[in-house]
Write a protein that holds these residues in place. Structure first.
Motif, PDB file in Angstrom:
ATOM      1  N   VAL A  47      -5.852   8.985 -12.445  1.00 62.15           N
ATOM      2  CA  VAL A  47      -5.390   9.257 -11.081  1.00 62.15           C
ATOM      3  C   VAL A  47      -4.046   8.576 -10.833  1.00 62.15           C
ATOM      4  CG1 VAL A  47      -5.876   8.881  -8.625  1.00 62.15           C
ATOM      5  CG2 VAL A  47      -7.686   9.688 -10.147  1.00 62.15           C
ATOM      6  N   SER A  48      -3.891   7.363 -11.330  1.00 64.28           N
ATOM      7  CA  SER A  48      -2.611   6.662 -11.176  1.00 64.28           C
ATOM      8  C   SER A  48      -1.488   7.457 -11.836  1.00 64.28           C
ATOM      9  CB  SER A  48      -2.696   5.264 -11.785  1.00 64.28           C
ATOM     10  OG  SER A  48      -3.661   4.465 -11.127  1.00 64.28           O
ATOM     11  N   GLN A  49      -1.738   7.961 -13.035  1.00 66.98           N
ATOM     12  CA  GLN A  49      -0.720   8.729 -13.749  1.00 66.98           C
ATOM     13  C   GLN A  49      -0.452  10.065 -13.082  1.00 66.98           C
ATOM     14  OE1 GLN A  49       1.252   7.849 -16.230  1.00 66.98           O
ATOM     15  NE2 GLN A  49       2.245   9.870 -16.171  1.00 66.98           N
ATOM     16  N   GLU A  50      -1.504  10.692 -12.557  1.00 64.93           N
ATOM     17  CA  GLU A  50      -1.382  12.020 -11.968  1.00 64.93           C
ATOM     18  C   GLU A  50      -0.561  12.010 -10.689  1.00 64.93           C
ATOM     19  OE1 GLU A  50      -1.608  15.732 -12.445  1.00 64.93           O
ATOM     20  OE2 GLU A  50      -3.301  14.839 -13.517  1.00 64.93           O
ATOM     21  N   ALA A  61     -14.672   4.581  -4.947  1.00 60.55           N
ATOM     22  CA  ALA A  61     -14.035   3.924  -6.087  1.00 60.55           C
ATOM     23  C   ALA A  61     -14.439   4.579  -7.399  1.00 60.55           C
ATOM     24  CB  ALA A  61     -14.397   2.446  -6.110  1.00 60.55           C
ATOM     25  N   GLY A  62     -15.271   5.610  -7.346  1.00 70.87           N
ATOM     26  CA  GLY A  62     -15.756   6.266  -8.542  1.00 70.87           C
ATOM     27  C   GLY A  62     -14.803   7.326  -9.050  1.00 70.87           C
ATOM     28  N   PHE A  63     -13.808   6.921  -9.836  1.00 75.77           N
ATOM     29  CA  PHE A  63     -12.849   7.861 -10.419  1.00 75.77           C
ATOM     30  C   PHE A  63     -12.133   7.177 -11.575  1.00 75.77           C
ATOM     31  CE2 PHE A  63     -10.670   5.633  -7.005  1.00 75.77           C
ATOM     32  CZ  PHE A  63      -9.432   5.302  -7.536  1.00 75.77           C
ATOM     33  N   ASP A  64     -11.459   7.980 -12.381  1.00 80.81           N
ATOM     34  CA  ASP A  64     -10.698   7.467 -13.509  1.00 80.81           C
ATOM     35  C   ASP A  64      -9.384   6.895 -12.982  1.00 80.81           C
ATOM     36  OD1 ASP A  64      -8.984   7.167 -15.746  1.00 80.81           O
ATOM     37  OD2 ASP A  64     -10.002   8.761 -16.837  1.00 80.81           O
ATOM     38  N   VAL A  65      -9.332   5.583 -12.879  1.00 77.06           N
ATOM     39  CA  VAL A  65      -8.184   4.918 -12.263  1.00 77.06           C
ATOM     40  C   VAL A  65      -6.895   5.215 -13.003  1.00 77.06           C
ATOM     41  CG1 VAL A  65      -7.154   2.658 -11.771  1.00 77.06           C
ATOM     42  CG2 VAL A  65      -9.562   3.085 -11.216  1.00 77.06           C
ATOM     43  N   LEU A 109       0.823  -1.202   0.000  1.00 75.43           N
ATOM     44  CA  LEU A 109       0.000   0.000   0.000  1.00 75.43           C
ATOM     45  C   LEU A 109       0.859   1.254   0.000  1.00 75.43           C
ATOM     46  CD1 LEU A 109      -2.865   1.258   0.211  1.00 75.43           C
ATOM     47  CD2 LEU A 109      -2.547   1.266   2.697  1.00 75.43           C
ATOM     48  N   ARG A 110       0.539   2.184  -0.911  1.00 78.26           N
ATOM     49  CA  ARG A 110       1.173   3.490  -0.945  1.00 78.26           C
ATOM     50  C   ARG A 110       0.075   4.549  -0.896  1.00 78.26           C
ATOM     51  NH1 ARG A 110       4.315   0.240   0.039  1.00 78.26           N
ATOM     52  NH2 ARG A 110       6.217  -0.342  -1.093  1.00 78.26           N
ATOM     53  N   ILE A 111       0.313   5.631  -0.169  1.00 78.06           N
ATOM     54  CA  ILE A 111      -0.721   6.639   0.077  1.00 78.06           C
ATOM     55  C   ILE A 111      -0.177   8.021  -0.263  1.00 78.06           C
ATOM     56  CG2 ILE A 111      -2.254   7.670   1.807  1.00 78.06           C
ATOM     57  CD1 ILE A 111      -1.981   5.047   3.425  1.00 78.06           C
ATOM     58  N   VAL A 112      -0.955   8.767  -1.018  1.00 82.17           N
ATOM     59  CA  VAL A 112      -0.671  10.184  -1.247  1.00 82.17           C
ATOM     60  C   VAL A 112      -1.738  10.988  -0.512  1.00 82.17           C
ATOM     61  CG1 VAL A 112      -0.604  12.065  -2.924  1.00 82.17           C
ATOM     62  CG2 VAL A 112       0.467   9.865  -3.465  1.00 82.17           C
ATOM     63  N   LEU A 113      -1.305  11.854   0.401  1.00 80.44           N
ATOM     64  CA  LEU A 113      -2.222  12.761   1.087  1.00 80.44           C
ATOM     65  C   LEU A 113      -2.323  14.041   0.266  1.00 80.44           C
ATOM     66  CD1 LEU A 113      -1.062  12.301   4.796  1.00 80.44           C
ATOM     67  CD2 LEU A 113      -2.960  11.163   3.616  1.00 80.44           C
ATOM     68  N   VAL A 114      -3.495  14.311  -0.236  1.00 77.53           N
ATOM     69  CA  VAL A 114      -3.704  15.448  -1.130  1.00 77.53           C
ATOM     70  C   VAL A 114      -4.066  16.667  -0.294  1.00 77.53           C
ATOM     71  CG1 VAL A 114      -5.029  16.309  -3.101  1.00 77.53           C
ATOM     72  CG2 VAL A 114      -4.457  13.874  -2.942  1.00 77.53           C
ATOM     73  N   ARG A 115      -3.126  17.596  -0.174  1.00 74.94           N
ATOM     74  CA  ARG A 115      -3.315  18.781   0.677  1.00 74.94           C
ATOM     75  C   ARG A 115      -3.311  20.094  -0.105  1.00 74.94           C
ATOM     76  NH1 ARG A 115      -3.627  18.110   5.929  1.00 74.94           N
ATOM     77  NH2 ARG A 115      -2.657  16.365   7.027  1.00 74.94           N
ATOM     78  N   THR A 116      -2.472  20.225  -1.109  1.00 79.12           N
ATOM     79  CA  THR A 116      -2.341  21.512  -1.772  1.00 79.12           C
ATOM     80  C   THR A 116      -3.530  21.761  -2.702  1.00 79.12           C
ATOM     81  OG1 THR A 116      -1.132  20.610  -3.666  1.00 79.12           O
ATOM     82  CG2 THR A 116       0.156  21.252  -1.719  1.00 79.12           C
ATOM     83  N   PRO A 117      -3.914  23.025  -2.907  1.00 78.10           N
ATOM     84  CA  PRO A 117      -5.044  23.334  -3.801  1.00 78.10           C
ATOM     85  C   PRO A 117      -4.843  22.802  -5.219  1.00 78.10           C
ATOM     86  CG  PRO A 117      -4.492  25.243  -2.456  1.00 78.10           C
ATOM     87  CD  PRO A 117      -3.415  24.234  -2.211  1.00 78.10           C
ATOM     88  N   GLY A 118      -3.612  22.904  -5.719  1.00 81.46           N
ATOM     89  CA  GLY A 118      -3.362  22.422  -7.068  1.00 81.46           C
ATOM     90  C   GLY A 118      -3.572  20.925  -7.202  1.00 81.46           C
ATOM     91  N   ALA A 119      -3.060  20.175  -6.257  1.00 82.21           N
ATOM     92  CA  ALA A 119      -3.234  18.725  -6.281  1.00 82.21           C
ATOM     93  C   ALA A 119      -4.708  18.355  -6.126  1.00 82.21           C
ATOM     94  CB  ALA A 119      -2.405  18.082  -5.181  1.00 82.21           C
ATOM     95  N   ARG A 120      -5.415  19.095  -5.282  1.00 80.86           N
ATOM     96  CA  ARG A 120      -6.848  18.835  -5.088  1.00 80.86           C
ATOM     97  C   ARG A 120      -7.609  19.055  -6.405  1.00 80.86           C
ATOM     98  NH1 ARG A 120     -10.327  18.685  -0.441  1.00 80.86           N
ATOM     99  NH2 ARG A 120      -8.345  18.562   0.667  1.00 80.86           N
ATOM    100  N   HIS A 150     -10.663  14.188 -12.014  1.00 78.37           N
ATOM    101  CA  HIS A 150     -10.758  12.781 -12.405  1.00 78.37           C
ATOM    102  C   HIS A 150     -11.785  11.997 -11.580  1.00 78.37           C
ATOM    103  CE1 HIS A 150      -7.373  13.591 -14.906  1.00 78.37           C
ATOM    104  NE2 HIS A 150      -6.542  13.778 -13.892  1.00 78.37           N
ATOM    105  N   MET A 151     -12.489  12.664 -10.653  1.00 83.97           N
ATOM    106  CA  MET A 151     -13.522  11.992  -9.878  1.00 83.97           C
ATOM    107  C   MET A 151     -14.821  11.938 -10.677  1.00 83.97           C
ATOM    108  SD  MET A 151     -11.740  11.206  -7.266  1.00 83.97           S
ATOM    109  CE  MET A 151     -13.022  10.459  -6.238  1.00 83.97           C
ATOM    110  N   SER A 152     -15.700  11.010 -10.302  1.00 87.18           N
ATOM    111  CA  SER A 152     -16.948  10.813 -11.034  1.00 87.18           C
ATOM    112  C   SER A 152     -18.130  11.420 -10.289  1.00 87.18           C
ATOM    113  CB  SER A 152     -17.209   9.315 -11.237  1.00 87.18           C
ATOM    114  OG  SER A 152     -16.131   8.694 -11.897  1.00 87.18           O
TER     115      SER A 152
END
Length: 215
Positions: free
Chosen positions: A173-176, A166-170, A71-82, A88-90
């Motif tokens: 998001v993986s590439q991003e 689970a509703g997103f473009d896998v 398991l690897r986790i990215v915590l999305v905090r910055t406005p740009g990353a958000r 890419h969310m549905s």
């Protein structure tokens, strides 16, 4: 007998008689399972790095195949990353992801074997043991999903609410968020503190006899 007539010993005996077959207190079972629900809205209170570190320090002890810990986790905090994630969310997941205090992107590391010798000393030549990438990816996904379940329980143990989606473009998001192409995102989890609007009415669960058989 009134409540004031009950002694501490009486209460202990009462709780023991009617306690379920669990070794954790009812309050803990409620916090982690019975009263816990998926969160759809959150307060403005932030989720700190200290809280997320505490969650990880708890859940890292969960089991994985060969102690692979993919398991690897990215915590999305910055406005740009958000903004990049929301794109890419549905459907309704866009607004939920945009408004959550913190969002975690969970992925499986296909190249978990690169570090396996360090976390599994009995396998000194781990890189040579997994030449089949498809089999390695399947193993990574299974163990990472198992870890994701522990992640949600760990979030609850920290007094936080989780909203897994689970509703997103896998692929996107993986590439991003894992541009090396060696990680596969499989879950996005909104995190925060509960409000009166956090939850939907709870739906029923299957009973024991509907789920469990004995062979």
């Amino acid at each position: 007998m009134t409540d004031t007539d009950l002694t501490t010993a009486d209460l202990a005996a009462y709780e023991k008689e009617f306690a379920p077959s669990l070794v954790v207190p009812n309050e803990t079972a409620d916090l982690l399972f019975r009263s816990a629900q998926t969160g759809y809205a959150f307060s403005d209170e932030p989720v700190t790095d200290e809280q997320m570190r505490a969650v990880h320090d708890l859940i890292k002890w969960g089991p994985t195949a060969m102690n692979s810990q993919p398991l690897r986790i990215v915590l999305v905090r910055t406005p740009g990353a958000r903004e990049r994630l929301v794109e890419h969310m549905s459907g309704n997941n866009k607004a939920r992801t945009a408004s959550a205090p913190l969002v975690a992107v969970l992925a499986a590391d296909v190249d978990f074997h690169e570090e396996l010798s360090r976390v599994f000393p009995a396998l000194p030549n781990a890189r040579d043991k997994f030449p089949d990438e498809s089999a390695r990816a399947a193993m990574a996904h299974t163990s990472a999903v198992l870890q994701a379940g522990y992640f949600i329980v760990g979030v609850r143990a920290a007094g936080l609410v989780a909203g897994p989606m689970a509703g997103f473009d896998v692929d996107a998001v993986s590439q991003e968020f894992f541009s090396d192409g060696r990680h596969r995102a499989f879950l996005v989890v909104n995190l925060g503190h509960a409000t009166a609007e956090s939850y939907r009415p709870r739906l029923p669960r299957l009973d024991f006899d509907e789920v469990v058989t004995t062979a």
